[in-house]
Scaffold this active site. Structure first.
Site, mmCIF file in Angstrom:
data_model
loop_
_atom_site.group_PDB
_atom_site.id
_atom_site.type_symbol
_atom_site.label_atom_id
_atom_site.label_comp_id
_atom_site.label_asym_id
_atom_site.label_seq_id
_atom_site.Cartn_x
_atom_site.Cartn_y
_atom_site.Cartn_z
ATOM 1 N N HIS A 122 0.959 -1.154 0.067
ATOM 2 C CA HIS A 122 0.077 0.096 0.006
ATOM 3 C C HIS A 122 1.085 1.253 -0.081
ATOM 4 O O HIS A 122 2.065 1.097 0.486
ATOM 5 C CB HIS A 122 -0.854 -0.027 1.368
ATOM 6 N N ASP A 199 2.630 -4.658 8.086
ATOM 7 C CA ASP A 199 1.438 -3.965 8.048
ATOM 8 C C ASP A 199 0.194 -4.909 7.904
ATOM 9 O O ASP A 199 0.238 -5.457 6.858
ATOM 10 C CB ASP A 199 1.639 -3.185 6.613
ATOM 11 N N GLN A 202 -4.792 -5.317 6.532
ATOM 12 C CA GLN A 202 -5.791 -5.863 5.750
ATOM 13 C C GLN A 202 -5.931 -7.531 6.551
ATOM 14 O O GLN A 202 -6.926 -7.978 6.294
ATOM 15 C CB GLN A 202 -5.173 -6.083 4.319
ATOM 16 N N LYS A 225 -10.556 -1.368 10.049
ATOM 17 C CA LYS A 225 -10.777 -2.493 9.135
ATOM 18 C C LYS A 225 -11.168 -3.758 9.760
ATOM 19 O O LYS A 225 -11.558 -4.800 9.035
ATOM 20 C CB LYS A 225 -9.205 -3.065 8.326
ATOM 21 N N CYS A 363 -4.436 2.281 -4.013
ATOM 22 C CA CYS A 363 -3.129 2.893 -3.227
ATOM 23 C C CYS A 363 -2.046 1.952 -3.429
ATOM 24 O O CYS A 363 -1.215 1.631 -2.414
ATOM 25 C CB CYS A 363 -3.422 3.050 -1.631
HETATM 26 C C1 LIG Z 1 -5.948 0.335 4.636
HETATM 27 C C2 LIG Z 1 -4.610 -0.204 4.429
HETATM 28 C C3 LIG Z 1 -3.793 0.651 4.890
HETATM 29 C C4 LIG Z 1 -3.847 1.981 5.296
HETATM 30 O O1 LIG Z 1 -4.645 2.204 6.623
HETATM 31 P P1 LIG Z 1 -5.146 3.577 7.344
HETATM 32 O O2 LIG Z 1 -6.384 3.303 8.048
HETATM 33 O O3 LIG Z 1 -5.649 4.392 6.105
HETATM 34 O O4 LIG Z 1 -3.869 4.105 7.888
HETATM 35 C C5 LIG Z 1 -2.409 0.496 4.893
HETATM 36 N N1 LIG Z 1 -2.050 -0.989 4.426
HETATM 37 C C6 LIG Z 1 -3.072 -1.685 3.959
HETATM 38 C C7 LIG Z 1 -2.462 -3.170 3.602
HETATM 39 C C8 LIG Z 1 -4.077 -1.493 4.204
HETATM 40 O O5 LIG Z 1 -5.131 -2.331 3.708
#
Ligand SMILES: *Cc1c(COP(=O)(O)O)cnc(C)c1O
Length: 405
Positions: A122, A199, A202, A225, A363
């Site tokens: 992302h 990260d 997701q 999320k 993104c």
């Molecule tokens: C949604 C997402 C982000 C960003 O999250 P925010 O809540 O906008 O900070 C980063 N990485 C992944 C894999 C995502 O799905």
């Protein structure tokens, strides 16, 4: 408790509404999840009954708010199997957590050091590291992907060396739904003395991660999320790393003593929590975790996997439809295009039929460049979606195809 999707749907007020005269079919869960009544009630309860600033008040409301906020931190700690509650830093979300670590690493990197990112990231897990490299002269290396969207681990091993200081990779790709082999990635990085940030934005809604077992150095995620509110998330860091990292923002709450000559910082987690946080959000994040655990992640995974298999089969049957990210380990995200049709046009037509999908680069522009496409249509399923909703999607996509060709 047996998994009953119709009962679960009753917890989500928004799922009862109509869009363009049709029942809402919400398939944009990878962008944000919907919120159950339990989470909404928790926010209303906070503002109606014990709204107060936390940590510095002796009065009853402040103590109640502090207790609830700290109880949420413990809940999150237990959910992710984190060793200590103060290793959980409340943030405004994934992006904030990544920037906090990237900023702190300025201190540890020098010219010629290397950092590794995956081609599946992302933008929020690319740009802060590019900024870090600009500040320090470190070099950004990229783990490439196969045509099916899987990371090429043999290439990762080639770029990993004693120069590597940090590796960042997402647990699950938001654009393709591919689940990355993060345990292998972490173990290989550690053998080379590099730290790893995962990260988990997701992953958190689909699987229950055990951070101690993963032995990851940093893990970031966003509450929104996983059925929680927007504007709140966590950064997990191993205690020794969090002690070494400098504070990110200065302000109230993060200090021990302030004079104009010298300020000393508070201990963990307060060192990284400057200013009044999203108190209601933090407490409701805890409520979201309780809610998901009351359904159970085994049941969630199995229902979502069924939806993924069924939707993949049904969509693949549409002539000219191509799915991106066909790797074996996948969660319930389907990114696709139909030959000769712009993804935006499909998104617009299916919205007229009440179906919310996302179109665009999600993104993750480098992935779109890899496939040489402007974007995809992305349908992402949650545990509250149904087989009938998959049918509605397939029928709408067929309709769009007929109208656009
Ligand atoms: C949604 C997402 C982000 C960003 O999250 P925010 O809540 O906008 O900070 C980063 N990485 C992944 C894999 C995502 O799905």
């Amino acid at each position: 408790m047996a998994f009953n999707v119709q009962e679960i749907r009753k917890d989500f007020p928004i799922l009862q509404r109509e869009v363009n005269g049709k029942p809402l079919v919400y398939l944009d869960n990878a962008a944000t999840s919907q919120k159950p009544q339990q989470v909404i009630d928790c926010i209303v309860d906070y503002y109606s009954n014990y709204n107060a600033n936390i940590h510095r008040g002796v009065h009853t409301l402040s103590q109640e708010a502090t207790d609830a906020y700290e109880a949420a931190r413990k809940k999150i700690q237990q959910h992710f199997n984190i060793t200590k509650p103060h290793e959980v830093i409340f943030t405004s979300g994934t992006t904030h957590g990544i920037n906090l670590v990237a900023n702190g690493f300025t201190k540890f990197l020098s010219k010629g050091d290397e950092v590794i990112v995956s081609a599946l990231e992302h933008h929020s897990n690319i740009v802060p590291w590019q900024m870090l490299c600009e500040r320090t002269g470190a070099i950004l290396k990229v783990i490439p992907i196969e045509e099916n969207g899987e990371l090429i681990l043999s290439e990762y091993e080639k770029i990993l060396s004693e120069k590597t200081k940090l590796v960042f990779v997402n647990h699950i790709s938001n654009a393709l739904g591919i689940i990355n082999p993060i345990k292998e990635i972490i173990d290989k990085a550690h053998k080379n003395g590099a730290a790893v940030l995962v990260d988990g934005a997701q992953a958190c809604s689909h699987i229950k991660s055990n951070l101690q077992a993963l032995d990851v150095d940093f893990y970031v995620t966003s509450a929104h999320k996983m059925c929680g509110p927007t504007g709140v998330g966590i950064l997990y860091g191993k205690e020794e790393w969090l002690n070494k990292l400098p504070p990110y923002q200065g302000g109230g709450e993060m200090i021990d003593e302030v004079t104009f000559e010298k300020t000393t910082y508070a201990g963990l987690p307060h060192k990284f929590e400057a200013g009044t946080p999203n108190i209601a959000g933090g407490i409701a994040f805890g409520a979201a975790i309780d809610y998901l655990n009351s359904i159970g992640f085994d049941a969630i995974e199995s229902h979502e996997n069924n939806l993924l298999a069924y939707a993949t089969e049904q969509l693949t049957a549409i002539e000219g439809l191509k799915i991106y990210g066909t790797g074996v380990a996948k969660t319930s995200v389907i990114s696709f295009n139909i030959e000769g049709i712009h993804p935006y046009d499909i998104g617009t037509i299916v919205d007229k039929l009440g179906i919310a999908v996302r179109t665009g680069h999600h993104c993750a522009q480098p992935i779109m460049d890899f496939y040489k496409i402007p974007g995809t249509v992305r349908a992402s399923f949650a545990f509250y979606n149904t087989k009938e909703e998959v049918d509605a999607l397939v029928s709408a996509v067929n309709k769009a195809k007929t109208m656009l060709t």
